[in-house]
Design a protein around this motif. Sequence first.
Motif, PDB file in Angstrom:
ATOM      1  N   PHE A 104       0.888  -1.002   0.078  1.00  0.00           N
ATOM      2  CA  PHE A 104       0.064  -0.118  -0.009  1.00  0.00           C
ATOM      3  C   PHE A 104       0.569   1.273   0.029  1.00  0.00           C
ATOM      4  CE2 PHE A 104       0.778  -0.615   4.547  1.00  0.00           C
ATOM      5  CZ  PHE A 104       0.841   0.578   5.019  1.00  0.00           C
ATOM      6  N   ASN A 146     -14.160   9.079  -7.942  1.00  0.00           N
ATOM      7  CA  ASN A 146     -14.280   7.530  -8.087  1.00  0.00           C
ATOM      8  C   ASN A 146     -13.658   7.339  -9.622  1.00  0.00           C
ATOM      9  OD1 ASN A 146     -14.371   4.825  -7.750  1.00  0.00           O
ATOM     10  ND2 ASN A 146     -16.461   4.617  -7.585  1.00  0.00           N
ATOM     11  N   GLY A 148     -12.292   6.056 -13.178  1.00  0.00           N
ATOM     12  CA  GLY A 148     -12.017   4.674 -13.732  1.00  0.00           C
ATOM     13  C   GLY A 148     -10.848   4.998 -14.712  1.00  0.00           C
ATOM     14  N   THR A 152     -10.385  -0.638 -15.629  1.00  0.00           N
ATOM     15  CA  THR A 152     -11.329  -1.003 -14.611  1.00  0.00           C
ATOM     16  C   THR A 152     -11.901  -2.085 -14.768  1.00  0.00           C
ATOM     17  OG1 THR A 152     -12.930   0.472 -15.648  1.00  0.00           O
ATOM     18  CG2 THR A 152     -11.372   1.511 -14.075  1.00  0.00           C
ATOM     19  N   LEU A 153     -12.159  -2.660 -16.052  1.00  0.00           N
ATOM     20  CA  LEU A 153     -12.704  -3.865 -16.529  1.00  0.00           C
ATOM     21  C   LEU A 153     -12.425  -4.940 -15.793  1.00  0.00           C
ATOM     22  CD1 LEU A 153     -14.769  -5.629 -18.160  1.00  0.00           C
ATOM     23  CD2 LEU A 153     -12.932  -5.787 -19.855  1.00  0.00           C
ATOM     24  N   THR A 159     -12.502   3.096  -5.963  1.00  0.00           N
ATOM     25  CA  THR A 159     -13.037   2.694  -4.557  1.00  0.00           C
ATOM     26  C   THR A 159     -12.450   1.422  -4.402  1.00  0.00           C
ATOM     27  OG1 THR A 159     -15.053   2.561  -3.375  1.00  0.00           O
ATOM     28  CG2 THR A 159     -15.208   1.667  -5.491  1.00  0.00           C
ATOM     29  N   GLN A 160     -12.139   0.791  -5.366  1.00  0.00           N
ATOM     30  CA  GLN A 160     -11.626  -0.840  -4.754  1.00  0.00           C
ATOM     31  C   GLN A 160     -10.084  -0.801  -4.275  1.00  0.00           C
ATOM     32  OE1 GLN A 160     -14.384  -1.813  -7.435  1.00  0.00           O
ATOM     33  NE2 GLN A 160     -14.022  -3.777  -7.824  1.00  0.00           N
ATOM     34  N   VAL A 162      -8.846   2.301  -2.467  1.00  0.00           N
ATOM     35  CA  VAL A 162      -8.811   3.217  -1.528  1.00  0.00           C
ATOM     36  C   VAL A 162      -9.080   2.427  -0.378  1.00  0.00           C
ATOM     37  CG1 VAL A 162      -9.657   5.383  -0.340  1.00  0.00           C
ATOM     38  CG2 VAL A 162      -9.170   5.086  -2.914  1.00  0.00           C
ATOM     39  N   LEU A 163      -7.944   2.233   0.565  1.00  0.00           N
ATOM     40  CA  LEU A 163      -8.036   1.705   1.954  1.00  0.00           C
ATOM     41  C   LEU A 163      -8.383   2.639   3.006  1.00  0.00           C
ATOM     42  CD1 LEU A 163      -4.798  -0.543   1.574  1.00  0.00           C
ATOM     43  CD2 LEU A 163      -7.360  -1.422   1.649  1.00  0.00           C
ATOM     44  N   ASP A 188     -18.742   2.329   6.624  1.00  0.00           N
ATOM     45  CA  ASP A 188     -17.784   2.108   5.484  1.00  0.00           C
ATOM     46  C   ASP A 188     -17.636   3.721   5.003  1.00  0.00           C
ATOM     47  OD1 ASP A 188     -15.939   2.031   3.667  1.00  0.00           O
ATOM     48  OD2 ASP A 188     -17.183   0.297   2.432  1.00  0.00           O
ATOM     49  N   GLY A 191     -15.957   4.279   1.814  1.00  0.00           N
ATOM     50  CA  GLY A 191     -16.508   3.823   0.629  1.00  0.00           C
ATOM     51  C   GLY A 191     -17.524   5.011   0.400  1.00  0.00           C
ATOM     52  N   ALA A 192     -17.922   5.658   1.274  1.00  0.00           N
ATOM     53  CA  ALA A 192     -18.966   6.710   1.093  1.00  0.00           C
ATOM     54  C   ALA A 192     -18.249   8.007   0.507  1.00  0.00           C
ATOM     55  CB  ALA A 192     -19.593   6.817   2.398  1.00  0.00           C
ATOM     56  N   GLY A 195     -15.949   9.064  -4.420  1.00  0.00           N
ATOM     57  CA  GLY A 195     -17.034   9.349  -5.484  1.00  0.00           C
ATOM     58  C   GLY A 195     -17.976  10.502  -4.977  1.00  0.00           C
ATOM     59  N   ARG A 209      -4.102   1.127  -1.988  1.00  0.00           N
ATOM     60  CA  ARG A 209      -3.668  -0.494  -2.453  1.00  0.00           C
ATOM     61  C   ARG A 209      -2.957  -0.233  -3.755  1.00  0.00           C
ATOM     62  NH1 ARG A 209      -6.843  -4.752  -1.009  1.00  0.00           N
ATOM     63  NH2 ARG A 209      -8.920  -3.804  -0.951  1.00  0.00           N
TER      64      ARG A 209
ATOM     65  N   ARG B 152     -19.009  -5.531  -0.375  1.00  0.00           N
ATOM     66  CA  ARG B 152     -19.335  -4.149  -1.211  1.00  0.00           C
ATOM     67  C   ARG B 152     -19.050  -4.268  -2.576  1.00  0.00           C
ATOM     68  NH1 ARG B 152     -15.314   0.523   0.389  1.00  0.00           N
ATOM     69  NH2 ARG B 152     -14.337   0.101  -1.865  1.00  0.00           N
ATOM     70  N   LYS B 185     -21.860   1.546  -0.392  1.00  0.00           N
ATOM     71  CA  LYS B 185     -21.046   1.286   0.346  1.00  0.00           C
ATOM     72  C   LYS B 185     -21.216   1.644   1.884  1.00  0.00           C
ATOM     73  CE  LYS B 185     -17.867   0.377  -2.935  1.00  0.00           C
ATOM     74  NZ  LYS B 185     -18.768   0.476  -4.065  1.00  0.00           N
TER      75      LYS B 185
END
Lengths: 478, 417
Positions: A104, A146, A148, A152-153, A159-160, A162-163, A188, A191-192, A195, A209, B152, B185
């Motif tokens: 990370f 957020n 892409g 990103t596919l 978002t996936q 960011v820890l 979370d 996560g909120a 974006g 990450r 999520r 989320k």
Amino acid sequence: MAGLVRALESSVGRGACLSRPEELLVYECDGLTLNRSRPLAVVLPRTRDEVVAVVRACLQHGAPFVPRGAGTGLSGGATPAEGAVVIECSRLNRILELDPVDRFAVVEPGVVNADLSAAAAPHGLFYAPDPSSQKACTIGGNVAENAGGPHTLKYGTTTQHVLGLELVLPDASVVSLGSATGFAPGYDLTGAVVGSEGTLGIVTRATVRLAPLPEKVETALVIFPEVVSACRAVGAIIRAGLVPAALEIIDQRTIAAVEASVYAAGLPRDAGAVLIVELDGPGVALAGELARVLEIAAREGARESQVARDEAERERFWRARKGAFGAMGRLAPDLYVHDAVVPRARLPEVLAKVCEIGDRHGLTLSNVFHAGDGNLHPNISFDRRDPDALERVLAAGAEILAACVAAGGVITGEHGVGSEKRDYIHLVFGEADLSAMRRLRAAFDPQGVCNPGKIFPTTRFCYEANPKARGYDAVPLG
Amino acid sequence: MEARAAVARLREELRDGVIVAEHAPVEIEGAKVALTLTPRDGAALAGALALLSELGLSVLPRGGGAHQGFGNPPARAFAILSTAALGGVLELDAGEGVCRAGAGTPLAALRAAVNAEGWELPLDAPGAGATLGGVLACAAQGPRAQGYGRPRDAVLGLELALASGERTRCGGRVVKNVTGYDLGKLYVGSLGSLGVIEAAWLRLRPRPEAVACLAAELPGAGAAAAAALAPARRASVRAALLELSAAGGPGRLVVELAGAEPSVARDRAWLAAELGAREAGPEALDSLRRPAPAPPGYTPLRLRLGARASRLGQAADLLLAAGAVVRAQPGGGLLEASFALPEDADAGALEEAFGAAARAAALSGGAAAIEAAPLSVKAGREAFGALEPRVLALARALKAQFDPRGVLNPGRFAGGL
């Protein structure tokens, strides 16, 4: 106002506070140049404490504020509201920690996306989200939108990755969210915030990450007689259970523009569409997967496939894709890059509809898009000095969004709602849905001082009442 | 409002939309509940919540009941709110690899439906009888989260009823979407404290061409945890679970590989050559992930904490020294410590267990949370671990916004919300 500027100057130093009209000009808009509004002042903090001091000064003087990264956003997310202070994060640009074992990095928001991957590369790692603007855009902006990108596919959006986040809240307090391990009990909130388009606070640190660099990469350029068969091939590849790193389609109109520009990549000008397929992963499996992809493409009517033999050739393929926006610059002074998503199976019909809409409005419209995600980017070239053209661009844009929503899609896949689409959000969400979003907003920013005028409609149902009331205040709509 | 009068009012206003069942009291984490409300559809769910909010009556949302022991004990509970009638696979788009299912759909049924269409359901909840809504509300995950991603990540969109009775949607059915806030989320893992999930759109994964499960013995407890990192990070690993049962003793590593045949074959050969790993049945992972029952006369206590890869061994040694059995997911940064404490043990033994977990978690800058424990152990403790004061303030503000009357699962979530 003079009092606020003095307070800002004492927060960040005189050299890091801009308030003369000619200095503010460049901050009137981001990548969406249609929306312009001059900020009251711009500050360039170097530390989190300076951000805190700036927010305090804004609160004391009742001024709203808006965080800004590199200004590459395409939905007007960084366009200042009336009387707002722009908090420019480009000087908060240190990579504070890069842990190659735990994979990370902790970075400040002004770190350029591509620079983080470059710093991670010696450790065999990279930062996966790769917006087309990655050589300029910053992690803070990526978090806000957020972001892409073509890959990103397989790898997912920002978002996936960011820890955790450190955030200066709209009341000037500082909160630390998430954890480098990914395990953080409670809501979370990380996560909120990802974006949330800079409306919930100002990110001063992000823990992200890092992914291992793929062992091997294969890139193919597949040429189709028309765009429908290219779309069908994409659907068939997904249905076959393959997960390419990227599946990008360039349509005939874009091919013509690219080949006439400095980004010319040797694409056949008579092709109806080209599909760029990138596969990555363990070398032992890649040859088989590539063969399956090419077989599917051939079955769906591909005319020809070229597999990159070396890095130079791979770059040439991608130049056609990534240079598309630049190539449009030859066609007209302004470019409106749209962004919408539809279920992949609906791509052929929606594309036909999009082109029909553009033609009907007499516009130069072309498509280059993340086909694997169903993420369309219709590009409209125009000259905004022509008020009639501008009106047609906006009318076509509204029709395109409505067509995508009618096909089960949404109005933005990676650019954000911003000020651009706030009066179109009703196409997707009803009042109850927006009320839930307002509750989140109110928990973080009860006074609505952090980046006001974004995401939420200007006035309820104003779009239905008046299609022209879209917040393009600075541009006469004729 | 007096309970009997409230039940009469519910029956009168909700009519056929909600099954109102009075029954013998059921104890849920210390709260005795003798009423279950089962809305027949989303509109009825929303209607029930609106009325409950108006009357100030609290409910415990319940799917399959697999996770009812999770979280803090309820502060109060008028009724159980069951999503059992909101089940069913509503749409499965095999071309797209997405599906929409009701909250009450049993996970096993959903998985079967998805598999039949050639896709994989990327949810790996351990609880038997779990439903989709329950798994999402608890963000329940197992070791396959390494390959699947967290719950999520599987959620494309949610339909959710707010305490106010508003039926809301967020996200959508498409695989990429930044239209509005990413409320999904916030809702996933919120234990029903902000709203009740009615249905979800999920992103499915392709079924792997090949799956293999291997097991190996690694020497030296903490050293084993460190040694498990490289195998857990091989390209085709979908899950890796290391069990350590004694300080200084060896660990048993189970690795599940999934993906293209050649990648799986290569990693299988690597694991065999480097670790002497042997083929294990597909049940090897499942048997290891089920919590071992505490012997009679012992109190089970299971704690979960995050662990950075570089500190996994050190954290494991700390927990083993305190008498825990440790299950680690080296590739997923998670540790689970199971203690079996004699029932007559004094408070000191409990403190020692929690203290070791706190120290182990602190190595990675986090806190330890209670995954499962009897009520007596939970008393006076925050099940989710202590939240930082500013985070707690934000959580409280959110709860106040979404559920101002404290109707939804009061007291159960992090921070006693």
